[in-house]
Design a protein around this motif. Structure first.
Motif, short mmCIF file in Angstrom:
data_model
loop_
_atom_site.label_atom_id
_atom_site.label_comp_id
_atom_site.label_asym_id
_atom_site.label_seq_id
_atom_site.Cartn_x
_atom_site.Cartn_y
_atom_site.Cartn_z
N ASP A 49 14.81 16.10 199.03
CA ASP A 49 14.08 15.31 197.79
C ASP A 49 13.40 15.99 196.72
OD1 ASP A 49 11.92 16.46 199.38
OD2 ASP A 49 10.91 14.46 200.18
N SER A 50 13.80 17.28 196.78
CA SER A 50 13.55 18.37 195.53
C SER A 50 11.96 18.81 195.72
CB SER A 50 13.83 17.54 194.18
OG SER A 50 12.73 16.61 193.86
N ILE A 51 11.41 18.33 197.07
CA ILE A 51 9.71 18.92 197.16
C ILE A 51 9.92 20.01 197.88
CG2 ILE A 51 7.76 18.04 197.81
CD1 ILE A 51 8.37 15.26 197.64
N ASN A 93 6.09 19.71 193.46
CA ASN A 93 7.02 18.97 192.62
C ASN A 93 7.45 19.73 191.62
OD1 ASN A 93 7.42 16.02 194.14
ND2 ASN A 93 5.20 16.30 194.22
N GLY A 94 8.69 19.83 191.20
CA GLY A 94 9.31 20.61 189.85
C GLY A 94 10.59 20.48 189.80
N ALA A 131 16.60 18.20 191.64
CA ALA A 131 17.58 18.04 192.49
C ALA A 131 17.26 18.85 193.87
CB ALA A 131 18.88 18.49 192.09
N LYS A 132 17.90 18.73 194.92
CA LYS A 132 17.57 19.05 196.06
C LYS A 132 17.26 20.68 196.10
CE LYS A 132 22.15 20.33 197.96
NZ LYS A 132 23.30 19.84 198.68
N ILE A 133 16.13 21.05 196.82
CA ILE A 133 15.71 22.72 197.03
C ILE A 133 16.82 23.11 198.19
CG2 ILE A 133 14.25 24.22 197.63
CD1 ILE A 133 12.08 22.35 196.21
N PHE A 134 17.64 24.09 197.89
CA PHE A 134 18.46 24.49 198.87
C PHE A 134 17.84 25.98 199.64
CE2 PHE A 134 21.98 26.72 200.99
CZ PHE A 134 22.78 26.01 201.70
N ASN A 135 16.90 26.58 198.91
CA ASN A 135 16.61 27.91 199.59
C ASN A 135 15.09 28.00 199.07
OD1 ASN A 135 16.66 30.20 201.04
ND2 ASN A 135 18.12 31.14 199.77
N VAL A 136 14.18 28.75 199.95
CA VAL A 136 12.91 29.07 199.99
C VAL A 136 12.69 30.42 200.33
CG1 VAL A 136 10.45 28.43 200.35
CG2 VAL A 136 12.25 26.71 200.34
N GLU A 137 12.06 31.43 199.30
CA GLU A 137 11.67 32.66 199.91
C GLU A 137 10.21 32.97 199.55
OE1 GLU A 137 13.20 35.16 201.56
OE2 GLU A 137 14.97 33.82 202.14
N TRP A 138 9.57 33.23 200.49
CA TRP A 138 8.07 33.97 200.07
C TRP A 138 8.40 35.48 199.71
CZ3 TRP A 138 3.68 31.22 200.20
CH2 TRP A 138 3.57 30.06 200.61
N THR A 142 1.04 29.36 195.04
CA THR A 142 0.63 28.20 195.98
C THR A 142 -1.02 28.25 195.88
OG1 THR A 142 0.44 29.66 197.86
CG2 THR A 142 2.31 28.44 197.40
N VAL A 143 -1.83 29.09 195.46
CA VAL A 143 -3.24 29.07 195.27
C VAL A 143 -3.60 28.63 193.90
CG1 VAL A 143 -5.36 30.39 195.41
CG2 VAL A 143 -3.69 30.83 197.03
N LYS A 144 -2.89 29.08 192.94
CA LYS A 144 -3.39 28.63 191.50
C LYS A 144 -2.71 27.37 191.31
CE LYS A 144 -3.80 33.46 189.71
NZ LYS A 144 -3.42 34.34 188.85
N GLN A 145 -1.50 27.04 192.24
CA GLN A 145 -0.73 25.82 191.81
C GLN A 145 -0.18 25.78 190.50
OE1 GLN A 145 -2.43 22.13 193.51
NE2 GLN A 145 -3.68 23.15 195.10
N THR A 146 0.44 26.89 190.01
CA THR A 146 1.13 27.10 188.80
C THR A 146 2.60 27.58 189.34
OG1 THR A 146 0.52 29.70 188.79
CG2 THR A 146 -0.83 28.02 187.74
#
Length: 271
Positions: free
Chosen positions: A156-158, A176-177, A180-187, A209-213
């Motif tokens: 759902d792109s979230i 949200n930003g 289309a779908k998010i396939f990968n996430v890396e901290w 994720t703290v400043k939410q920018t």
């Protein structure tokens, strides 16, 4: 040593000094058909942390996930498959991540809409938690500064951030930003509260994720699949795409500073 995964159902281990393959891991007992070829696609892989668990050096362990919904645990020193489990009903698994702070925990996302958490003793894998999402979970990544926190990328792109420490998980944040779908996430392993997402909208977003920018990296001409931060230079991010390129980004300037086109097909995994 670094590892790569492929559409041919194998994992290759490379010596970075010689850039030669030193071992190939493959266990194609079940296959799917693509055109005239039968293959098991390995979509994601992750090294174990540089820690000892039950007298086992986890740095020699590698886990990967397949298009057939399997999770495989390998002993790379011996080239031996230790266990293969199917936590879903033939539902593809796309990404996998090994918790670097809690070495007994691994996570994957699944096509049927679950974030799954596994416990390992270095020899076996057991599912201990399943977290329902509204649609397919493609990306999943442990926060390197908080062993209880996972970020997920969804169909759902979230971007979602969870605390999974208790018996019941807690949704901490949503972002949200993407379109289309998010396939990968890396901290980012060095810079706190920084996470990157790659999407089918062909963009990469770097979030605080703290400043939410957020900042958007544009340059790929097809779906973004692989992402990896460089810990020695934590402002550098490497990405791989269906456009067959691997790109190196400086997230301080939001510029792509290097592109290679050595692959001739989709780039799914970097580790």
């Amino acid at each position: 040593i670094f590892a790569s995964s492929s559409y041919d159902g194998s994992v290759k281990l490379w010596d970075v000094r010689s850039m030669k393959v030193v071992r190939t891991l493959t266990n194609i007992q079940e296959t799917i058909k693509i055109g005239s070829r039968k293959v098991k696609i390995i979509y994601g892989l992750a090294w174990g942390p540089a820690k000892v668990l039950n007298n086992i050096n986890l740095a020699s362990r590698l886990v990967c996930v397949t298009s057939l919904g399997e999770v495989m645990l390998w002993d790379t020193d011996r080239g031996r498959l230790l266990q293969e489990i199917s936590p879903t009903t033939n539902s593809p698994l796309f990404r996998i991540d090994w918790n670097q702070n809690e070495p007994s925990h691994i996570t994957t996302g699944s096509y049927d809409g679950f974030l799954m958490i596994y416990k390992t003793d270095g020899k076996t894998l057991t599912v201990i938690k399943k977290i329902r999402h509204p649609t397919t979970v493609y990306g999943a990544s442990w926060n390197p500064f908080d062993a209880k926190v996972i970020a997920t990328g969804c169909g759902d792109s979230i971007l979602r951030v969870y605390d999974v420490s208790g018996d019941t998980e807690k949704l901490i944040q949503t972002f949200n930003g993407h379109t289309a779908k998010i396939f990968n996430v890396e901290w980012n392993p060095v810079i706190r509260n920084t996470v990157a997402t790659g999407s089918d909208d062909q963009n990469i977003i770097v979030w605080n994720t703290v400043k939410q920018t957020s900042s958007v990296l544009k340059g790929h001409t097809n779906y973004v699949r692989a992402l990896i931060w460089l810990p020695e230079m934590p402002w550098y991010l490497v990405s791989g795409s269906w456009d067959s390129t691997i790109r190196l980004w400086d997230v301080r300037t939001l510029q792509c500073i290097f592109v290679t086109s050595e692959h001739h097909s989709d780039v799914y995994g970097l580790t």
